[in-house]
Motif scaffolding. Structure first.
Motif, PDB file in Angstrom:
ATOM      1  N   UNK A 282       0.803  -1.219   0.000  1.00  0.00           N
ATOM      2  CA  UNK A 282       0.000   0.000   0.000  1.00  0.00           C
ATOM      3  C   UNK A 282       0.838   1.272   0.000  1.00  0.00           C
ATOM      4  N   UNK A 283       2.168   1.127  -0.050  1.00  0.00           N
ATOM      5  CA  UNK A 283       3.017   2.305  -0.240  1.00  0.00           C
ATOM      6  C   UNK A 283       3.067   2.735  -1.698  1.00  0.00           C
ATOM      7  N   UNK A 284       2.675   1.828  -2.612  1.00  0.00           N
ATOM      8  CA  UNK A 284       2.637   2.092  -4.055  1.00  0.00           C
ATOM      9  C   UNK A 284       3.979   2.629  -4.555  1.00  0.00           C
ATOM     10  N   UNK A 285       5.059   2.024  -4.053  1.00  0.00           N
ATOM     11  CA  UNK A 285       6.398   2.456  -4.457  1.00  0.00           C
ATOM     12  C   UNK A 285       7.048   1.494  -5.435  1.00  0.00           C
TER      13      UNK A 285
ATOM     14  N   UNK B 177       0.809 -12.152 -13.371  1.00  0.00           N
ATOM     15  CA  UNK B 177       1.073 -11.817 -11.977  1.00  0.00           C
ATOM     16  C   UNK B 177       0.518 -12.968 -11.131  1.00  0.00           C
ATOM     17  N   UNK B 178       1.423 -13.790 -10.545  1.00  0.00           N
ATOM     18  CA  UNK B 178       1.004 -14.958  -9.767  1.00  0.00           C
ATOM     19  C   UNK B 178       0.804 -14.542  -8.313  1.00  0.00           C
ATOM     20  N   UNK B 179      -0.358 -14.842  -7.766  1.00  0.00           N
ATOM     21  CA  UNK B 179      -0.719 -14.425  -6.415  1.00  0.00           C
ATOM     22  C   UNK B 179      -1.345 -15.601  -5.676  1.00  0.00           C
ATOM     23  N   UNK B 180      -1.470 -15.445  -4.353  1.00  0.00           N
ATOM     24  CA  UNK B 180      -2.178 -16.418  -3.527  1.00  0.00           C
ATOM     25  C   UNK B 180      -3.647 -16.050  -3.443  1.00  0.00           C
ATOM     26  N   UNK B 181      -4.481 -17.058  -3.291  1.00  0.00           N
ATOM     27  CA  UNK B 181      -5.907 -16.813  -3.109  1.00  0.00           C
ATOM     28  C   UNK B 181      -6.120 -15.954  -1.868  1.00  0.00           C
ATOM     29  N   UNK B 182      -6.916 -14.900  -2.001  1.00  0.00           N
ATOM     30  CA  UNK B 182      -7.257 -13.979  -0.916  1.00  0.00           C
ATOM     31  C   UNK B 182      -6.114 -13.018  -0.564  1.00  0.00           C
ATOM     32  N   UNK B 183      -5.054 -12.986  -1.394  1.00  0.00           N
ATOM     33  CA  UNK B 183      -3.961 -12.042  -1.172  1.00  0.00           C
ATOM     34  C   UNK B 183      -4.417 -10.625  -1.493  1.00  0.00           C
ATOM     35  N   UNK B 184      -3.914  -9.634  -0.733  1.00  0.00           N
ATOM     36  CA  UNK B 184      -4.211  -8.233  -1.018  1.00  0.00           C
ATOM     37  C   UNK B 184      -3.531  -7.817  -2.319  1.00  0.00           C
ATOM     38  N   UNK B 185      -4.313  -7.263  -3.244  1.00  0.00           N
ATOM     39  CA  UNK B 185      -3.774  -6.758  -4.503  1.00  0.00           C
ATOM     40  C   UNK B 185      -3.963  -5.237  -4.526  1.00  0.00           C
ATOM     41  N   UNK B 186      -2.895  -4.519  -4.824  1.00  0.00           N
ATOM     42  CA  UNK B 186      -2.914  -3.055  -4.808  1.00  0.00           C
ATOM     43  C   UNK B 186      -2.816  -2.538  -6.245  1.00  0.00           C
ATOM     44  N   UNK B 187      -3.830  -1.802  -6.699  1.00  0.00           N
ATOM     45  CA  UNK B 187      -3.887  -1.294  -8.075  1.00  0.00           C
ATOM     46  C   UNK B 187      -3.832   0.230  -8.069  1.00  0.00           C
ATOM     47  N   UNK B 188      -3.092   0.771  -9.024  1.00  0.00           N
ATOM     48  CA  UNK B 188      -2.981   2.228  -9.160  1.00  0.00           C
ATOM     49  C   UNK B 188      -3.187   2.639 -10.610  1.00  0.00           C
ATOM     50  N   UNK B 189      -4.077   3.616 -10.823  1.00  0.00           N
ATOM     51  CA  UNK B 189      -4.275   4.240 -12.132  1.00  0.00           C
ATOM     52  C   UNK B 189      -3.478   5.531 -12.144  1.00  0.00           C
TER      53      UNK B 189
END
Length: 602
Positions: free
Chosen positions: A398-401, A409-421
């Motif tokens: 959530x620092x979006x750095x 993009x391989x992720x775990x089920x229920x993992x937090x995904x952070x998207x930025x436009x």
């Protein structure tokens, strides 16, 4: 739904208008404002100077309103600031602004409410002139907005016919056809058969042709009656609209379009390029010389911004600098700067005072650039249309750095995904708003889809949105997968860009309910796509009874091949160890022990 006597009355009235060339208003048509509750109504409005009139359309039918201004005549000298029609999406002028019609409107305005109420306000200035407007509206179910007609045409040529052709077209038809041919071509649209209701200003039934994919600007022509018109676009994009009311239906039209190759571009004397970050104006020295000027006599609104002089004179500067002014014009945001050509001489001059007005119109997803030059005028107008550059990425926190560069993009089920436009623009006074985000297992966003955000409202319990920050729109959600063994998830978001100085813009409204319009037509909007997202595979759970996904099935041969090579290598090493052990044991016995004959006691 519609009364027969009303239809017959309007038919009779129209016949009288055609025969007598008269423009009498329908009986009971309100002159300056009214509260309208009919399911449909057509009327003419005549206004003089200094008028302020409000019409309210409202009826509890739980349907959408389509409002058509098929004819409007303002005072010739009026501007959009002094004389206009403003349409509001709701029961009063305090409702969200849906659109504006004025002397500069280059379209046949057709507006749609998001509920069963709508308001429009007409104001006129002090000029002595008889203004005239013709408007009709009707209610219809929201799901029937396109009347099962229109569509996208992308081939090099094709045929378009009105609904039911050659039988009469239906009442209250509204069809929109978007035509797109190959790059470096233009479109020729020719009507072989055309028969719509006859009216000298095409107020009732008409077709409108637009240069491009928008229907709020770029009108090439509006036609009705009996004719065989032909239209040409300036690029590979064209839009055709058919609009009808509820009386006097005829057989409609049949038209063919073809793509025509564009000639090789000719280097202009002056041209303008607009990007999301800058404006670039190029003037040839020969063009300046033909006007009696040279590069030393040029200056922008901010005289400290000087050009680069090579074979041409080049002004290149960020959008929000060098004295550039910005204006929200409803359907677009326009950046304007002026190049002044100053005459030499302290007392007299025989040179014209010339200004080159450069405008960058940032319209919805448009990249077409057009130049307008008035050769015999003192004002040389140069206009280009551009689009804002918008991108979307995932980030690792959530620092979006740190953006995520891997794809998929391989992720775990229920993992937090952070998207930025991200909006890439040098204009600091812009806001980015994430209006709608949908997920789909397919890159073309076919069925099924899943709403994460809709009209600024969170539709998924795990979605968290962050406050706007400069040119960024941010949110997060928890990873999921689609059922029925889809391996991937793609994300598509509709993005709204607003002027941060506009207090009533869409970007400041947040979540908008169904009773309000979710995405006003006067807001700059675009969309962006990111993906795919896939779940990580845990090899330790391979023996579990859960069924494999398609991606797992695709990877299983590789895993089996890997396990086979590993097992073979282990067996080979084991055999080598056993052989070495036996050999060592044999040599040890030979070196440390001998054989001795046992004496017999006999």
């Amino acid at each position: 739904m519609f009364r027969v006597e009303d239809k017959t009355l309007l038919q009779l009235q129209r016949s009288l208008e055609v025969v007598l060339s008269c423009c009498s208003s329908p009986v009971g048509a309100p002159r300056c404002g009214a509260s309208l509750h009919d399911l449909n109504k057509a009327f003419r409005i005549d206004l003089n100077a200094n008028a302020t009139c409000v019409w309210q359309i409202q009826r509890n039918v739980n349907q959408t309103i389509r409002l058509v201004f098929s004819y409007f005549q303002f005072a010739p000298s009026s501007s959009c600031e002094t004389e206009s029609i403003k349409i509001y999406d709701g029961p009063s002028t305090n409702s969200p602004l849906l659109g504006q019609v004025c002397n500069d409107t280059d379209a046949v305005p057709v507006l749609h409410s998001s509920s069963d109420s709508l308001t429009f306000l007409i104001t006129t200035n002090s000029a002595a002139f008889a203004r005239s407007f013709f408007v009709y509206y009707y209610f219809f179910p929201a799901e029937a907005k396109n009347e099962n007609c229109g569509g996208e045409l992308t081939g090099p040529n094709g045929t378009i016919t009105s609904p039911n052709y050659p039988a009469p077209y239906p009442e209250f038809t509204y069809c929109v056809w978007h035509i797109e041919t190959a790059k470096n071509s233009k479109i020729k649209l020719q009507f072989q058969d055309f028969f719509l209701e006859l009216d000298k200003t095409c107020r009732f039934d008409f077709t409108a042709v637009y240069d491009g994919l928008a229907t709020n600007t770029g009108l090439i022509g509006k036609v009705c009656g009996r004719t065989q018109p032909t239209f040409e676009s300036s690029s590979n994009l064209m839009t055709l609209v058919l609009s009808t009311d509820y009386a006097n239906s005829y057989r409609g039209f049949s038209a063919q379009y073809t793509s025509v190759p564009l000639p090789a571009p000719v280097e202009p004397d002056t041209f303008l390029t607009c990007t999301s970050e800058s404006m670039k104006i190029v003037l040839s020295k020969s063009y300046l010389a033909s006007l009696g000027y040279n590069e030393t006599q040029l200056q922008l609104n901010d005289p400290s911004c000087r050009p680069l002089v090579t074979d041409s004179v080049i002004f290149s500067f960020p959008l929000a600098s060098c004295g550039t002014t910005k204006k929200d014009e409803g359907h677009s945001i326009t950046y304007t700067n002026i190049i002044s050509l100053s005459a030499t001489g302290s007392v007299i001059t025989r040179q014209k005072n010339i200004e080159i007005i450069a405008k960058c119109k940032m319209e919805n997803n448009s990249t077409l650039e057009v130049i307008y030059i008035t050769k015999n005028n003192v004002i040389q107008n140069t206009t280009a249309t551009g689009s804002y550059n918008v991108s979307m990425s995932f980030y690792d926190s959530d620092s979006f750095s740190q953006p995520v560069h891997q794809s998929p993009y391989y992720v775990d089920l229920n993992q937090n995904l952070f998207a930025q436009v991200s909006l890439h623009s040098t204009d600091p006074n812009l806001l980015v708003f994430v209006d709608t985000c949908i997920a789909s297992p397919q890159a073309d966003f076919g069925s099924p889809t899943y709403d994460l955000i809709r009209s600024g409202c969170k539709k998924d319990d795990t979605v968290v949105t962050y406050p706007p920050l400069k040119h960024y729109g941010r949110f997060k959600f928890n990873a999921f997968r689609f059922l029925r063994s889809f391996p991937s998830v793609y994300l598509q978001c509709d993005i709204v860009i607003c002027d941060s100085n506009a207090t009533e813009s869409r970007c400041t409204q947040g979540c908008v309910s169904r009773q309000k319009r979710a995405l006003p037509t006067h807001t700059w909007k675009t969309n962006t796509v990111v993906g795919p997202i896939r779940l990580k595979r845990d090899l330790r759970s391979a023996g579990h009874s859960e069924s494999l996904t398609r991606a797992d099935a695709e990877e299983m041969p590789n895993l089996q091949q890997y396990n086979f090579y590993t097992l073979s290598f282990v067996v080979l090493i084991s055999n080598i160890i056993i052989v070495v052990a036996v050999i060592l044991k044999y040599h040890k016995r030979q070196a440390g022990h001998g054989y001795q004959k046992i004496q017999s006691s006999y």
